[in-house]
Design a protein around this motif. Sequence first.
Motif, PDB file in Angstrom:
ATOM      1  N   UNK A 689       0.464  -0.850   0.235  1.00 51.29           N
ATOM      2  CA  UNK A 689      -0.111   0.113   0.119  1.00 51.29           C
ATOM      3  C   UNK A 689       1.118   1.400   0.274  1.00 51.29           C
ATOM      4  N   UNK A 690       2.321   1.176   0.083  1.00 52.99           N
ATOM      5  CA  UNK A 690       2.798   2.245   0.595  1.00 52.99           C
ATOM      6  C   UNK A 690       3.608   2.647  -1.353  1.00 52.99           C
ATOM      7  N   UNK A 691       3.524   4.228  -1.209  1.00 58.15           N
ATOM      8  CA  UNK A 691       4.827   4.347  -2.321  1.00 58.15           C
ATOM      9  C   UNK A 691       6.344   4.112  -2.496  1.00 58.15           C
ATOM     10  N   UNK A 692       6.988   4.077  -2.927  1.00 58.79           N
ATOM     11  CA  UNK A 692       8.598   4.371  -2.935  1.00 58.79           C
ATOM     12  C   UNK A 692       9.170   5.047  -3.712  1.00 58.79           C
ATOM     13  N   UNK A 693      10.473   5.692  -3.580  1.00 61.63           N
ATOM     14  CA  UNK A 693      11.125   6.734  -4.265  1.00 61.63           C
ATOM     15  C   UNK A 693      12.253   5.894  -4.544  1.00 61.63           C
ATOM     16  N   UNK A 694      12.765   5.569  -5.449  1.00 61.88           N
ATOM     17  CA  UNK A 694      13.791   5.271  -5.807  1.00 61.88           C
ATOM     18  C   UNK A 694      14.693   6.142  -5.949  1.00 61.88           C
ATOM     19  N   UNK A 695      15.907   6.110  -4.874  1.00 58.86           N
ATOM     20  CA  UNK A 695      16.883   7.887  -5.801  1.00 58.86           C
ATOM     21  C   UNK A 695      17.609   7.504  -6.656  1.00 58.86           C
ATOM     22  N   UNK A 696      18.210   6.673  -6.967  1.00 54.12           N
ATOM     23  CA  UNK A 696      19.103   6.752  -7.937  1.00 54.12           C
ATOM     24  C   UNK A 696      18.408   6.765  -9.789  1.00 54.12           C
ATOM     25  N   UNK A 697      17.310   6.071  -9.952  1.00 55.54           N
ATOM     26  CA  UNK A 697      16.384   7.067 -11.257  1.00 55.54           C
ATOM     27  C   UNK A 697      15.588   7.823 -11.194  1.00 55.54           C
ATOM     28  N   UNK A 698      15.692   8.675  -9.813  1.00 58.36           N
ATOM     29  CA  UNK A 698      14.471   9.410  -9.209  1.00 58.36           C
ATOM     30  C   UNK A 698      12.664   9.633  -9.519  1.00 58.36           C
ATOM     31  N   UNK A 699      12.118   8.225  -9.522  1.00 59.18           N
ATOM     32  CA  UNK A 699      10.824   7.485  -9.640  1.00 59.18           C
ATOM     33  C   UNK A 699      10.624   6.868  -8.454  1.00 59.18           C
ATOM     34  N   UNK A 700       8.479   7.315  -8.779  1.00 60.80           N
ATOM     35  CA  UNK A 700       7.668   6.599  -8.067  1.00 60.80           C
ATOM     36  C   UNK A 700       7.703   5.662  -8.221  1.00 60.80           C
ATOM     37  N   UNK A 701       7.112   4.583  -7.013  1.00 62.66           N
ATOM     38  CA  UNK A 701       6.513   3.003  -7.692  1.00 62.66           C
ATOM     39  C   UNK A 701       6.082   2.995  -6.588  1.00 62.66           C
ATOM     40  N   UNK A 702       4.159   2.263  -7.026  1.00 60.29           N
ATOM     41  CA  UNK A 702       3.875   1.526  -5.423  1.00 60.29           C
ATOM     42  C   UNK A 702       4.495   0.071  -5.094  1.00 60.29           C
ATOM     43  N   UNK A 703       4.173  -0.233  -4.071  1.00 62.60           N
ATOM     44  CA  UNK A 703       4.784  -1.199  -3.556  1.00 62.60           C
ATOM     45  C   UNK A 703       4.010  -2.809  -4.528  1.00 62.60           C
ATOM     46  N   UNK A 704       3.148  -2.384  -4.124  1.00 64.10           N
ATOM     47  CA  UNK A 704       2.511  -3.636  -5.142  1.00 64.10           C
ATOM     48  C   UNK A 704       2.731  -3.532  -6.231  1.00 64.10           C
ATOM     49  N   UNK A 705       3.005  -2.499  -7.074  1.00 63.42           N
ATOM     50  CA  UNK A 705       3.445  -2.990  -8.919  1.00 63.42           C
ATOM     51  C   UNK A 705       4.979  -3.962  -8.502  1.00 63.42           C
ATOM     52  N   UNK A 706       6.011  -2.767  -7.857  1.00 65.79           N
ATOM     53  CA  UNK A 706       7.169  -3.545  -7.506  1.00 65.79           C
ATOM     54  C   UNK A 706       7.241  -4.806  -7.094  1.00 65.79           C
ATOM     55  N   UNK A 707       6.320  -5.373  -6.724  1.00 69.62           N
ATOM     56  CA  UNK A 707       6.321  -6.852  -6.179  1.00 69.62           C
ATOM     57  C   UNK A 707       5.868  -8.196  -6.727  1.00 69.62           C
ATOM     58  N   UNK A 708       4.240  -6.927  -7.288  1.00 72.78           N
ATOM     59  CA  UNK A 708       3.461  -8.220  -8.586  1.00 72.78           C
ATOM     60  C   UNK A 708       3.982  -8.039 -10.003  1.00 72.78           C
ATOM     61  N   UNK A 709       4.004  -7.300 -10.974  1.00 75.70           N
ATOM     62  CA  UNK A 709       4.604  -6.534 -11.145  1.00 75.70           C
ATOM     63  C   UNK A 709       6.233  -7.020 -12.132  1.00 75.70           C
ATOM     64  N   UNK A 710       6.734  -6.577 -11.132  1.00 72.94           N
ATOM     65  CA  UNK A 710       8.120  -5.846 -10.789  1.00 72.94           C
ATOM     66  C   UNK A 710       9.451  -4.966 -11.032  1.00 72.94           C
ATOM     67  N   UNK A 711       9.920  -4.620 -11.553  1.00 74.70           N
ATOM     68  CA  UNK A 711      11.065  -3.977 -11.276  1.00 74.70           C
ATOM     69  C   UNK A 711      12.227  -3.245 -13.148  1.00 74.70           C
ATOM     70  N   UNK A 712      11.892  -2.788 -13.523  1.00 72.80           N
ATOM     71  CA  UNK A 712      13.306  -2.842 -14.837  1.00 72.80           C
ATOM     72  C   UNK A 712      14.313  -3.084 -14.516  1.00 72.80           C
ATOM     73  N   UNK A 713      15.069  -3.469 -15.043  1.00 73.41           N
ATOM     74  CA  UNK A 713      17.195  -3.885 -14.865  1.00 73.41           C
ATOM     75  C   UNK A 713      17.101  -2.727 -16.072  1.00 73.41           C
TER      76      UNK A 713
END
Length: 730
Positions: A689-713
């Motif tokens: 339910x949280x939104x997370x900011x990734x410092x190195x790419x300066x972008x925000x994603x939801x926790x469910x998105x990162x865990x269920x869809x995934x993060x591009x490498x």
Amino acid sequence: MGITYNEKDHTFHLQAKDTSYILKVREGGYLTHLYWGKKVEKYNGSNALRYFDRGFSPNPAGTGTDRTFSLDTLPQEYPSYGTTDFRNPAFQVELENGSTITDLRYQSHKILKGKPALEGLPSTYVEAEDEAWTLEILLTDTIIDLHATVTYTVFTNFNAITRSVRLQNEGNENMKIVKVASMNVDFHEADFDFVTLPGAHIRERYISRVPVREGVQSIESRRGASSHQQNPFMALVRKETDECHGEVFAFNFVYSGNFLGLVEVDQFQQTRVNMGINPFDFSWLLMPGDSFQAPEVVMVYADKGFNDMSNTFHKLYRTRLCRGDFRDKERPILINNWEATYFDFNENKIMEIAEQSKELGIELFVLDDGWFGKRDDDFTSLGDWVVDKDKLPNGMKHLAEKVEAMDMQFGLWFEPEMISEESDLYRKHPDWCIHVPSRGRSTGRSQLILDLSREEVCQNIIDQLTDILSNAPISYVKWDMNRHMTEIGSAALPANRQRETAHRYMLGLYKIMEELTTAFPHILFESCSGGGGRFDPGMLYYMPQVWTSDNTDAISRLKIQYGTSLVYPISTMGAHVSAVPNHQVHRTTTLKTRGHVAMSGNFGYELDVTDLTESERKQVFQQTAFYKKNRALIQFGDFYRLKSPFNGNDAAWIFVSPNKEEAVFVYVTILAEPAPPFKKVKLAGLDESKSYHIEEINHDYNGDELMNIGLNIPLLEGDFQSIMWKLSAT
């Protein structure tokens, strides 16, 4: 939750956090196993023991005409040898008449709040009585007056059960223990895979997974140490089990010496597991009135895969096995001079490394091998813990105070358990090493092993180290041990006790460590045995971190640290950035990747910082700054393995803070690929339910998105590339 006894049907129901363990005293006093697995609120006999007349499974004396009852088919808790059970017994004793037959039956039991300590042995503990319940069951063989107290402890906050046993001779004749396992579980089925952590020096704790098969499979050490070659860990897992799904039944021996973990599938597809001191070259004379306490086994159940299992081990060991001032403290970033100088250094060189390390943000300088006796190589001086005035003319106190004056901590390497033939101690006491008088003395690394079964030898080590540690501002000790046992014998033991030497050695070692760590609580002790040759729970009880491997190559460390994390917490793993080409495998990797892998443990450096370029110095400064900011998260956060280096060309993992507000994600690719595919990784452990900011790419994603869809490498160019990204909840 806790332990209940049903007097009507003589069943014990042990409940840990989300785990049930059920056993029953059958008619005749036989202690039988019914269930271990996911917690049930109440047991009403759904899987009651079943009996059948099996051919070639004989019936114990006293059973009359009942041909359906045989110990050969009965699931048991602590099985004996010689009265119809043909499987591996949990223990065996030899009597004065040469017989090795025993027959243990239930006598009585006690249910206690809390968890008693094991005298002279490391074990898990509680800080409040309501954290655990303990069951002690007394089994007796009335013919020979052997008593076995089988002990179970269940934890309120963990899916963990510990097992141990104490054997006591209440008879009038001597007995000799020739095998003593600390636990036994007889599973009713055999549809498992067998997971272990085999390896070698500089290749420790690789993950092995093979099907369980009929017959015997085992792990063991006969080396006098838990060893690089086999770790005292094993697990039975369901076929479908992976990181996040499936059942795991795991066993870890809280001991640092010879061990045996055994899995046996019988003719009826039942699986017996027992674990304890290796019976190979072991015996223990038990005179009338004497008792023998076996070490502890930690048993962990998980129903959500390997990560669930690891989470339990990590939290239990971090908080209820590790002890002392440093248990919950952030560990300092260190610089070790070993790969920078080896034996060739003087005070000026050491100070030059320390001064430049301080400028780069490093907090602790560790002086490794070569500071004592005439130690210009590894042929001499072990046992003579006296400062070499040729290298350090002003002494240890002066050097340590100079380092401390720069606002750095000072640490020191020892190898206290060893002795060189070329040493004053050996010339004075040649019988103080482990040896057999009629045999030659094999050496390893040109050294012998001190006989820690002897009180005077132990006291000499305590006195020498106390003198050094009391007279200089030392805040860290690296405790090394660089050879395994041969010609195992003691000049101080009679012939009928010679096979006690290896275990008495461990008891002596534990006594030394208990005294020194108690006397110097301000010192952070790190265990080492050629790197990870004694990475076991027994050592963690005294020393809250271990040098994970002598192999400092970042790509090798992917598998070493990944496998180690299956059982042992991140806060226990020492990990260093070393020079390239790497000194063990001669591979060249980027400083960035070396940093990312080393920062995934207790971080440090093992190279000559005086040789760094300005660009490299800048990178090191950035690494130490990043680690200081995030080390509490890395060392004490929740750890999730995401991609295994054992299964492909990359690896990934993530550290998540307990409140799920922060995370550090690491991804490493091994070899570059032509026309590489796009890759993504599904994260774990976040708050959906949280939104997370990734410092190195300066972008925000939801926790469910990162865990269920995934993060591009991103596409990473070249071999041995990596990313390390910080996530913060917004």
